[in-house]
Design a protein around this motif. Structure first.
Motif, mmCIF file in Angstrom:
data_model
loop_
_atom_site.group_PDB
_atom_site.id
_atom_site.type_symbol
_atom_site.label_atom_id
_atom_site.label_comp_id
_atom_site.label_asym_id
_atom_site.label_seq_id
_atom_site.Cartn_x
_atom_site.Cartn_y
_atom_site.Cartn_z
ATOM 1 N N VAL A 1 0.887 -1.167 0.000
ATOM 2 C CA VAL A 1 0.000 0.000 0.000
ATOM 3 C C VAL A 1 0.918 1.207 0.000
ATOM 4 O O VAL A 1 1.795 1.331 0.865
ATOM 5 C CB VAL A 1 -0.922 0.021 1.233
ATOM 6 C CG1 VAL A 1 -1.817 1.259 1.206
ATOM 7 C CG2 VAL A 1 -1.759 -1.247 1.297
ATOM 8 N N GLU A 2 0.748 2.080 -0.958
ATOM 9 C CA GLU A 2 1.668 3.195 -1.112
ATOM 10 C C GLU A 2 0.903 4.507 -1.193
ATOM 11 O O GLU A 2 -0.312 4.535 -1.362
ATOM 12 C CB GLU A 2 2.540 2.988 -2.360
ATOM 13 C CG GLU A 2 3.409 1.736 -2.267
ATOM 14 C CD GLU A 2 4.300 1.548 -3.477
ATOM 15 O OE1 GLU A 2 4.097 2.277 -4.469
ATOM 16 O OE2 GLU A 2 5.183 0.674 -3.424
ATOM 17 N N HIS B 1 -2.917 4.054 -2.310
ATOM 18 C CA HIS B 1 -3.447 3.099 -3.269
ATOM 19 C C HIS B 1 -2.825 1.733 -3.014
ATOM 20 O O HIS B 1 -1.725 1.614 -2.456
ATOM 21 C CB HIS B 1 -3.177 3.561 -4.708
ATOM 22 C CG HIS B 1 -1.739 3.854 -4.976
ATOM 23 N ND1 HIS B 1 -0.858 2.915 -5.444
ATOM 24 C CD2 HIS B 1 -1.019 5.002 -4.833
ATOM 25 C CE1 HIS B 1 0.345 3.455 -5.584
ATOM 26 N NE2 HIS B 1 0.267 4.728 -5.220
ATOM 27 N N VAL B 2 -3.555 0.691 -3.415
ATOM 28 C CA VAL B 2 -3.121 -0.678 -3.213
ATOM 29 C C VAL B 2 -2.921 -1.339 -4.566
ATOM 30 O O VAL B 2 -3.679 -1.083 -5.504
ATOM 31 C CB VAL B 2 -4.142 -1.468 -2.364
ATOM 32 C CG1 VAL B 2 -5.511 -1.511 -3.038
ATOM 33 C CG2 VAL B 2 -3.643 -2.878 -2.067
ATOM 34 N N ALA B 3 -1.923 -2.184 -4.655
ATOM 35 C CA ALA B 3 -1.614 -2.856 -5.919
ATOM 36 C C ALA B 3 -2.314 -4.207 -5.964
ATOM 37 O O ALA B 3 -1.765 -5.226 -5.511
ATOM 38 C CB ALA B 3 -0.110 -3.023 -6.062
ATOM 39 N N LEU B 4 -3.537 -4.244 -6.501
ATOM 40 C CA LEU B 4 -4.247 -5.508 -6.656
ATOM 41 C C LEU B 4 -3.595 -6.324 -7.773
ATOM 42 O O LEU B 4 -3.206 -5.774 -8.807
ATOM 43 C CB LEU B 4 -5.713 -5.257 -7.009
ATOM 44 C CG LEU B 4 -6.646 -4.780 -5.901
ATOM 45 C CD1 LEU B 4 -8.054 -4.603 -6.461
ATOM 46 C CD2 LEU B 4 -6.665 -5.750 -4.746
ATOM 47 N N PRO B 5 -3.470 -7.630 -7.602
ATOM 48 C CA PRO B 5 -2.927 -8.455 -8.678
ATOM 49 C C PRO B 5 -3.776 -8.319 -9.948
ATOM 50 O O PRO B 5 -4.955 -7.965 -9.885
ATOM 51 C CB PRO B 5 -3.003 -9.876 -8.107
ATOM 52 C CG PRO B 5 -3.009 -9.683 -6.625
ATOM 53 C CD PRO B 5 -3.771 -8.421 -6.391
ATOM 54 N N VAL C 1 -5.120 0.614 -7.350
ATOM 55 C CA VAL C 1 -6.478 1.057 -7.057
ATOM 56 C C VAL C 1 -6.430 1.940 -5.823
ATOM 57 O O VAL C 1 -5.783 1.595 -4.818
ATOM 58 C CB VAL C 1 -7.411 -0.143 -6.798
ATOM 59 C CG1 VAL C 1 -8.824 0.337 -6.479
ATOM 60 C CG2 VAL C 1 -7.416 -1.086 -7.990
ATOM 61 N N ALA C 2 -7.106 3.083 -5.873
ATOM 62 C CA ALA C 2 -7.175 3.954 -4.706
ATOM 63 C C ALA C 2 -7.833 3.196 -3.557
ATOM 64 O O ALA C 2 -8.841 2.502 -3.749
ATOM 65 C CB ALA C 2 -7.967 5.216 -5.027
ATOM 66 N N VAL C 3 -7.256 3.315 -2.376
ATOM 67 C CA VAL C 3 -7.789 2.595 -1.226
ATOM 68 C C VAL C 3 -9.246 2.962 -0.994
ATOM 69 O O VAL C 3 -10.094 2.102 -0.715
ATOM 70 C CB VAL C 3 -6.930 2.866 0.033
ATOM 71 C CG1 VAL C 3 -7.614 2.333 1.284
ATOM 72 C CG2 VAL C 3 -5.561 2.223 -0.122
ATOM 73 N N LEU D 1 -12.414 0.308 -0.941
ATOM 74 C CA LEU D 1 -13.176 0.083 0.284
ATOM 75 C C LEU D 1 -14.660 0.404 0.134
ATOM 76 O O LEU D 1 -15.492 -0.105 0.903
ATOM 77 C CB LEU D 1 -12.584 0.898 1.428
ATOM 78 C CG LEU D 1 -11.199 0.456 1.923
ATOM 79 C CD1 LEU D 1 -10.659 1.425 2.961
ATOM 80 C CD2 LEU D 1 -11.250 -0.959 2.510
ATOM 81 N N GLU D 2 -15.007 1.282 -0.788
ATOM 82 C CA GLU D 2 -16.415 1.615 -1.060
ATOM 83 C C GLU D 2 -17.165 2.111 0.180
ATOM 84 O O GLU D 2 -18.315 1.742 0.420
ATOM 85 C CB GLU D 2 -17.149 0.399 -1.627
ATOM 86 C CG GLU D 2 -16.593 -0.149 -2.918
ATOM 87 C CD GLU D 2 -17.399 -1.329 -3.429
ATOM 88 O OE1 GLU D 2 -18.586 -1.119 -3.771
ATOM 89 O OE2 GLU D 2 -16.853 -2.441 -3.454
#
Length: 926
Positions: free
Chosen positions: A846-847, A887-891, A909-911, A915-916
């Motif tokens: 998460v960056e 943001h998180v790096a989804l596979p 993807v933005a965190v 999370l919605e």
């Protein structure tokens, strides 16, 4: 568990690992029938196994079942054999297996319910069960030679004797005599002294007196002969009115003349005494310092067979799928016991152990178990929710507010020494004596006195960085044991440099087994290794009582961290540490139990989650506490702030209130609600003060100080015009709302990281409990069943889940949001068993800005992949209730959010997007 371990112990691969367990606390108000009634609910929730508290026969009114008195019977307070079988059938019909919490270390004694203990009291060293309990029949206290200390009196022996609280009675059915203390503790009279009671007033009594005098000539069949004579005595008293009247007169004579009764008591195989005597003179091993829980020697084959006579068949016939072992560090040889236990049935079973691990300590991989019961995960999850950046602020404020500056490690050491000098002094005295006996086996060490050895042992035990080491009769020491013993020795030498170094040299060689490494050492190999193993049995309880039950109640910097197995001086857990711990568990102990609340936790899981919020807002917390203190002390006329309670206890109170404040009292607290909650706080404060052992203790309560503390709490919780509540409630409401997000993150961690999740009774909804017995309050299952029934329909359509969960989060007060997330993830565990039982674990990066406010990981097995994302630190300034700018790096690929039904593409993807609007997300491949 590693493949090599399975090969080593011959354990089949098909151990029935639960999908998820649900802990039930059995007692007379929650019985087998009650458990059977909720079986359908637990099955629909998604549980695979009930995790039952001990249900073998225990002392009457037991609230926990750990005080077993008969291993061959079910607890009658829980129901009949038919009730039990009906419960098991109800479980199976609901698709539920069963795990049993079993205590191998001790039994309940005292009272009149343990036949083994009563037999030892009656016959002393000649009892067939004299060796079953860890009794020292040859102590230095010569008045206890061949006697068992029975420290169950509420006042000194002479006081209670003269007050008539010790009474000689005859049992018409058994034909036996016993002294009864308070009418509840049975102390059998040795049949060798029956003639002194029977007298010679009738022909029948005269004849039986002669026969009882003749008993010694029946050795080795004295006990069998006694059974016959007791039956004859019972028949005589039943059928012969003259003898019955004469015996009644004899009993009345003893009970009317305390000197005569005392003379009879002095000749028995027991010495009844004030409970406070135990700290100095106890001559049997206890569970910690609890007099009515006596250690049993599970290393003896006869004891092992007896204790598992019901458990083995229950595993074999499928009644039980597993065992949870309580307090394994109390056993003389834990590893040997685990291996023996694996042999009680040919049918494989799940096995986890209650073992507290130090920060640097790893569970022994050669132990044939699936892992621990999860206290390590409890603290890992809490730590992950605590922002480490707040540590300095909490340090500074705690010191300034409480006036305390002592480092936690120094508090722990002082508490361990206090325990050894008081509650567990007798056990230390025995170790000193035994060390002296060892030393005298060789001229080189013969001058080491008992006193100096005892001093050195005290320093060594106080310095242990772990609960215990695990040397056994083979004498082999592991590298881990060597490291920990070396550390303890180095610290002990520095702590008391006035002790000759050669004394420590001798003890180090003894405790490591090196003293007898070579033939012709002059020392008995068996005596050396047994001493080392006995000291190991002592160091664990000292650590538990000194750390968990004393230091944790003295050091109140941030009580969210003061949890069983926790490290109050480690403020928060980094993302790297969190991921490393989960990765290690995936590789070595993938089936270990994961707990967040238990019957022993100091605070409920949602209480801790709330408290974790305070680390997000340390400045606001400090302002609030300062205001509350000023308001409450001014109300009591304590302008200077020096009157009791002290600031440390006051600071604890505020944390307890913020963490456990009932949801229903957040808006407009009513008088009845405040009073009920006040009783809970009163119990928690009483336990905290007495366990801390600073201003009050259980044995010598300081009522003046306790009244001041309780009065302070009553002022805080008084109804009507209350300036404290006016200032407190807005802040408590804010923390409660933010704490919900932490609670959901914690639940999702437990349900998706490697391991087997356990849900403590009722904790599928909010658990804002305090220390026991508060955490064992009745659970309202009707509310939970109704809520689940409604949610089953509302969550059935994946497309509508997101909106429903956001609605539930908006109305979080009823706890249905936690129930919904829990049941959805339990359903997912059912659908992906291979992934959750053995899937790997890898952190996902998460960056971006505030990237530390979210954690993400991926699990994979057999082509299945699962990604979990949780937010943390909800009290920070964030955008849209999620970490801003991160943001998180989804596979790569298409991913389905299991909780909301939304699909999303992999990549960065933005965190907030992922999370919605929720604090958690769980993705599986679409």
């Amino acid at each position: 568990m590693s493949t090599s371990l399975n090969d080593a112990v011959g354990a089949p691969a098909a151990i029935p690992v639960p999908r998820a367990t649900y802990r039930l606390q059995f007692h007379k108000e929650f019985t087998f029938r009650d458990a059977a009634r909720i079986a359908p609910y637990l099955g629909r929730l998604g549980i695979s196994h009930v995790y039952a508290s001990p249900f073998l026969k225990a002392r009457p009114d037991s609230t926990h079942g750990y005080d077993i008195t008969d291993h061959h019977a079910l607890n009658p307070e829980l129901g009949t054999e038919d009730d039990f079988r009906a419960m098991v059938s109800a479980f199976h019909e609901a698709g539920l297996g069963q795990i049993l919490d079993f205590v191998p270390n001790h039994m309940g004694v005292g009272g009149a319910d343990n036949p083994l203990w009563l037999d030892v009291l009656e016959w002393g060293p000649d009892s067939a069960h004299a060796g079953w309990f860890d009794i020292d029949w040859d102590p230095d206290r010569r008045y206890l030679l061949n006697k068992l200390l029975v420290p169950f009196l509420g006042d000194q022996y002479g006081v209670e004797l003269q007050a008539g609280n010790l009474e000689l009675r005859f049992d018409d059915n058994e034909g036996a005599f016993a002294v009864w203390a308070y009418g509840s503790h049975k102390l059998p009279i040795s049949p060798l002294h029956y003639d002194r009671i029977l007298g010679r007033e009738t022909a029948g009594l005269d004849r039986l007196s002669d026969l009882f005098v003749d008993l010694p000539l029946w050795r080795p069949n004295v006990v069998e002969r006694t059974v016959e004579l007791k039956a004859q005595l019972a028949a005589l008293i039943r059928d012969d009115a003259e003898s019955r009247v004469a015996l009644r007169a004899e009993l009345d004579g003893f009970n009317a003349d305390w000197r005569r009764l005392d003379a009879l008591i002095q000749d028995q195989h027991w010495r009844v005494a004030f409970y406070g005597v135990a700290g100095d003179d106890i001559n049997y091993r206890r569970f910690f310092n609890i007099n009515d829980l006596a250690g049993i020697r599970m290393e003896l084959p006869a004891v092992f067979r007896h204790a598992h006579a019901m458990i083995g068949p229950m595993i074999a016939d499928g009644t039980l799928d597993g065992i949870r072992l309580d307090h394994v560090d109390g056993l003389l040889d834990p590893a040997g016991y685990f291996k023996a236990l694996r042999g009680v049935s040919d049918r494989p079973f799940y096995l986890v152990i209650e073992k507290i691990l130090a920060p640097h300590e790893q569970l022994r991989e050669d132990w044939p178990v699936e892992g621990t019961t999860g206290y390590d995960f409890t603290n890992l999850a809490t730590g992950a929710l605590v922002d480490p950046a707040a540590e300095q602020a909490f340090d500074d404020f705690y010191r300034s507010f409480s006036g305390l500056h002592t480092p936690f490690e120094h508090i722990v050491r002082a508490c361990k020494i206090r325990i050894m000098e008081n509650e567990m002094a007798s056990e230390l005295n025995v170790l000193g004596r035994d060390a002296g006996r060892l030393a005298r086996q060789n001229p080189v060490t013969a001058d080491f006195t008992r006193h100096v050895l005892e001093r050195a042992i005290k320093q060594i035990v106080a310095s242990f960085p772990v609960y215990r080491t695990y040397i056994d009769m083979e004498g082999a020491q592991t590298e881990a044991d060597r490291r920990d013993l070396d550390w303890a020795m180095a610290q002990a030498r520095r702590a008391d440099s006035s002790i000759d170094p050669s004394v420590f040299d001798f003890l180090q060689k003894t405790l490591s087994g090196n003293l007898v490494a070579e033939p012709r050492s002059g020392f008995s190999r068996t005596a050396v290794l047994r001493f080392a193993m006995k000291l190991q049995q002592y160091s664990g309880p000292v650590m538990a009582k000194g750390l968990e039950d004393t230091a944790f109640y003295r050091y109140n910097r941030f009580v969210a961290l003061n949890e069983v197995g926790g490290e109050p001086d480690r403020f928060g857990v980094s993302a790297a540490t969190f991921h490393r711990a989960n990765g290690l568990r995936a590789r070595h102990w993938p089936h270990a139990m994961l707990g967040t609340s238990t019957h022993d936790t100091k605070r409920g899981e949602d209480t801790r989650a709330r408290l974790a919020v305070l680390a997000d807002i340390p400045d606001e917390w400090q302002r609030q506490v300062t205001t509350w203190s000023r308001l409450l002390r001014a109300r009591r006329g304590d302008v200077e702030g020096n009157a009791p309670p002290d600031r440390n206890d006051e600071y604890l109170l505020y944390q307890l209130l913020v963490g456990s404040w009932p949801v229903e009292l957040l808006e407009e607290p009513d008088e009845a609600g405040l009073q009920a909650y006040g009783e809970r706080i009163k119990g928690a404060l009483e336990k905290s003060m007495r366990e801390a052992k600073l201003h009050s203790t259980w044995t010598s309560p300081d009522t003046a100080y306790e009244d001041a503390m309780q009065g302070f709490a009553r002022d805080a919780l008084s109804s009507g015009r209350n300036s404290f509540l006016a200032a407190f409630l807005p802040f408590a409401g804010k923390v409660a709302r933010l704490g919900v997000r932490n609670s959901l993150a914690q639940a999702v961690m437990k349900l998706t990281v490697p391991g087997m999740p356990d849900i403590y009774q009722g904790c599928e909804m909010w658990d804002l409990s305090l220390v026991d017995p508060d955490n064992r309050r009745p659970v309202d299952y009707a509310v939970r069943e109704a809520a689940l029934a409604a949610l089953e329909g509302e969550l059935a359509d994946p497309g509508g889940r997101g909106a429903k969960l956001r609605e539930l989060l908006e109305h979080w007060q009823d706890g249905r949001i936690k129930l919904a997330v829990t049941t959805l993830l339990l359903q997912l565990r059912r659908e992906m068993p291979a992934l959750f039982e053995g899937g790997g674990y890898e952190p996902l990066p998460v960056e971006g800005e505030q990237s530390d406010a979210a954690l993400a990981w991926v699990r994979e097995a057999d082509g299945q992949r699962l990604v979990t994302l949780v937010s943390r630190f909800p009290g920070r300034e964030t955008v849209g209730d999620s970490p801003a700018g991160s943001h998180v790096a989804l596979p790569p690929g298409r991913w389905l959010n299991w909780l909301t039904g939304t699909e999303i593409d992999g990549g960065d993807v933005a965190v907030g997007t992922a999370l919605e609007g929720l604090p958690v997300a769980v993705f599986r491949k679409a």
